[in-house]
Motif scaffolding. Sequence first.
Motif, short mmCIF file in Angstrom:
data_model
loop_
_atom_site.label_atom_id
_atom_site.label_comp_id
_atom_site.label_asym_id
_atom_site.label_seq_id
_atom_site.Cartn_x
_atom_site.Cartn_y
_atom_site.Cartn_z
N PRO A 173 0.96 -1.04 -0.15
CA PRO A 173 -0.14 -0.22 -0.05
C PRO A 173 0.73 1.02 0.12
N THR A 174 0.19 2.44 -0.72
CA THR A 174 0.70 3.61 -0.29
C THR A 174 0.58 4.33 0.90
N THR A 175 1.36 4.83 1.46
CA THR A 175 1.18 6.11 2.34
C THR A 175 1.21 7.67 1.97
N ALA A 176 -0.75 7.72 2.09
CA ALA A 176 -0.52 9.48 1.69
C ALA A 176 -0.24 10.15 2.45
N ILE A 177 -0.23 11.03 1.84
CA ILE A 177 0.57 12.42 2.20
C ILE A 177 -1.57 13.01 2.82
N VAL A 178 -2.06 13.10 1.73
CA VAL A 178 -3.20 13.82 1.75
C VAL A 178 -4.80 13.18 2.08
N THR A 179 -5.28 12.94 3.22
CA THR A 179 -6.32 11.80 2.52
C THR A 179 -7.71 12.55 3.57
N SER A 180 -8.92 12.00 3.45
CA SER A 180 -10.43 12.06 3.12
C SER A 180 -11.28 10.96 4.16
N ARG A 185 -15.23 16.15 3.73
CA ARG A 185 -15.64 16.18 1.82
C ARG A 185 -15.24 17.29 0.85
N SER A 186 -14.42 17.14 0.51
CA SER A 186 -14.48 18.82 -0.74
C SER A 186 -13.92 18.01 -2.20
N PRO A 187 -13.98 18.62 -3.18
CA PRO A 187 -13.84 18.83 -4.71
C PRO A 187 -12.22 19.35 -4.52
N GLU A 188 -12.10 20.79 -3.62
CA GLU A 188 -10.33 20.64 -3.73
C GLU A 188 -9.71 19.33 -3.21
N ARG A 189 -10.13 19.36 -2.35
CA ARG A 189 -9.69 17.87 -1.39
C ARG A 189 -9.06 16.56 -2.15
N TYR A 190 -10.65 16.02 -2.71
CA TYR A 190 -10.90 15.23 -3.61
C TYR A 190 -9.36 15.20 -4.35
N ASN A 191 -9.32 16.82 -5.16
CA ASN A 191 -8.47 16.76 -6.31
C ASN A 191 -7.28 16.58 -5.67
N SER A 192 -6.99 17.32 -4.51
CA SER A 192 -5.66 17.37 -3.69
C SER A 192 -5.50 15.54 -3.54
N VAL A 193 -5.92 14.30 -2.60
CA VAL A 193 -6.00 13.48 -2.91
C VAL A 193 -4.82 12.73 -4.23
N ASN A 284 -17.91 15.85 -7.75
CA ASN A 284 -18.17 16.95 -7.06
C ASN A 284 -18.27 17.80 -5.93
N GLU A 285 -19.05 17.00 -5.22
CA GLU A 285 -18.84 17.28 -4.21
C GLU A 285 -17.80 16.79 -3.04
N GLY A 286 -17.26 15.76 -3.47
CA GLY A 286 -16.23 15.28 -2.54
C GLY A 286 -15.47 14.36 -2.42
N LYS A 287 -17.48 13.32 -3.06
CA LYS A 287 -17.55 12.03 -2.85
C LYS A 287 -16.57 11.25 -3.21
N PRO A 288 -16.42 10.11 -2.90
CA PRO A 288 -15.54 9.29 -3.91
C PRO A 288 -16.72 8.31 -4.68
N GLN A 300 -11.59 2.75 -13.62
CA GLN A 300 -11.11 4.61 -12.94
C GLN A 300 -12.18 4.71 -11.93
N ILE A 301 -11.27 6.10 -11.40
CA ILE A 301 -11.79 7.52 -10.71
C ILE A 301 -12.83 7.94 -10.76
N VAL A 302 -13.51 8.67 -11.03
CA VAL A 302 -14.14 10.23 -11.77
C VAL A 302 -13.81 10.69 -10.20
N CYS A 303 -13.55 11.33 -10.54
CA CYS A 303 -13.00 13.06 -10.22
C CYS A 303 -13.67 14.84 -10.45
N PRO A 304 -13.59 15.61 -9.43
CA PRO A 304 -14.54 16.78 -9.94
C PRO A 304 -14.02 17.25 -11.29
N SER A 305 -15.47 17.33 -11.57
CA SER A 305 -14.76 18.05 -13.33
C SER A 305 -15.08 19.85 -12.96
#
Length: 350
Positions: A173-180, A185-193, A284-288, A300-305
């Motif tokens: 597994p990876t070790t993530a710096i940014v988590t949610s 939850r937010s689109p900005e945080r999702y994009n950072s992840v 778009n609401e930051g939810k997986p 695939q991952i659906v990411c915020p538009s």
Amino acid sequence: MTNAINPVSGGEYLEVPRGTERAEESTLDFSTIIADALRDEVTRMSVTAQPGGSGSMGSGYMPLNMQSQGQGIEQLILAAAAGGEVTDAQAALFMLCMMMQTSQDSDFSMIMQMMATMISQISDEEGSLRNSVMSSSYDPYVLDSIDWGVFGNRLYGNAGTSGAYLPLEFWRPTTAIVTSNEDNRSPERYNSVIRQFRVETAERYRPYRDGNTYCNIYVWDVTRAMGAEVPLYTDATTGEMRIYPDTQGATSMTAVKMDAWLKKYGSQYGWHQVDGETAQRYANEGKPAITTAGTIDHVQIVCPSRDGSYDPIRGVTVAQAGSRVTSYTHISDIYSSNALNNHVSYWVHD
């Protein structure tokens, strides 16, 4: 050395150590001797044991005659090292992997310690030996044991400050710096992840670096960081999620198996199936949100538009590994209209 299931692609192939073309030149049939020695050792382990030292990775019991058997193996490895028989040392490691995988309750710690000592004497080849073993398809617990017991590498890495820790070995597994999680939850945080995994440049996801692609590994990594793991390991009988390093006997999830697991067990873990527009809204609401296409063997991952909307013509926006790696594109750039209409499923996590 053995037929094995590749946890990345799910296909069967013959595991053959690199450099086997040199084996015919050897005057020492090291591969056969080490195979016989290890088989004898496994038999001895399974039928008779006496109390002994615990060993670095052992169960606290030492098989009878282990030391004398070990001395024979040590002499063989010394002879191989002295003669430059790197191919034979590699064959020994693959044979040890095979025996560990088929004899899961046995203690191989002493053999690993001896191999570590002897392989260190051919240090110029140690890196290539490790790489050939670590890129094989043996179970993660076997490879982790070999990496620690023979090569002395720690099982876990540190993320540091430059981004997520992305081990080359896909099963780790990876070790993530940014988590949610559900509370953050937010689109900005999702994009950072998503950004921290550097899917377009990271060696972990490079297509065909060992003959495979890594869409399932990328989805595993991102959903773990989002607190909504689509697992890489599940119980082979119950489908229950298994958490690394508890992988012994677990099923390794290909993209096809992830699709089947979501359909059968996803609701137990917060996932449910929706249409594409709903999946985009969740992202778009930051939810997986993810897509699967079991018959096509892709996830695939659906990411915020970027504009916060859903395009019914171009479809959801996605990040993916696979034969193509991208941190942002529309799904219609990946799939044909027939595939989108007949094979792709959308999943969201509450």
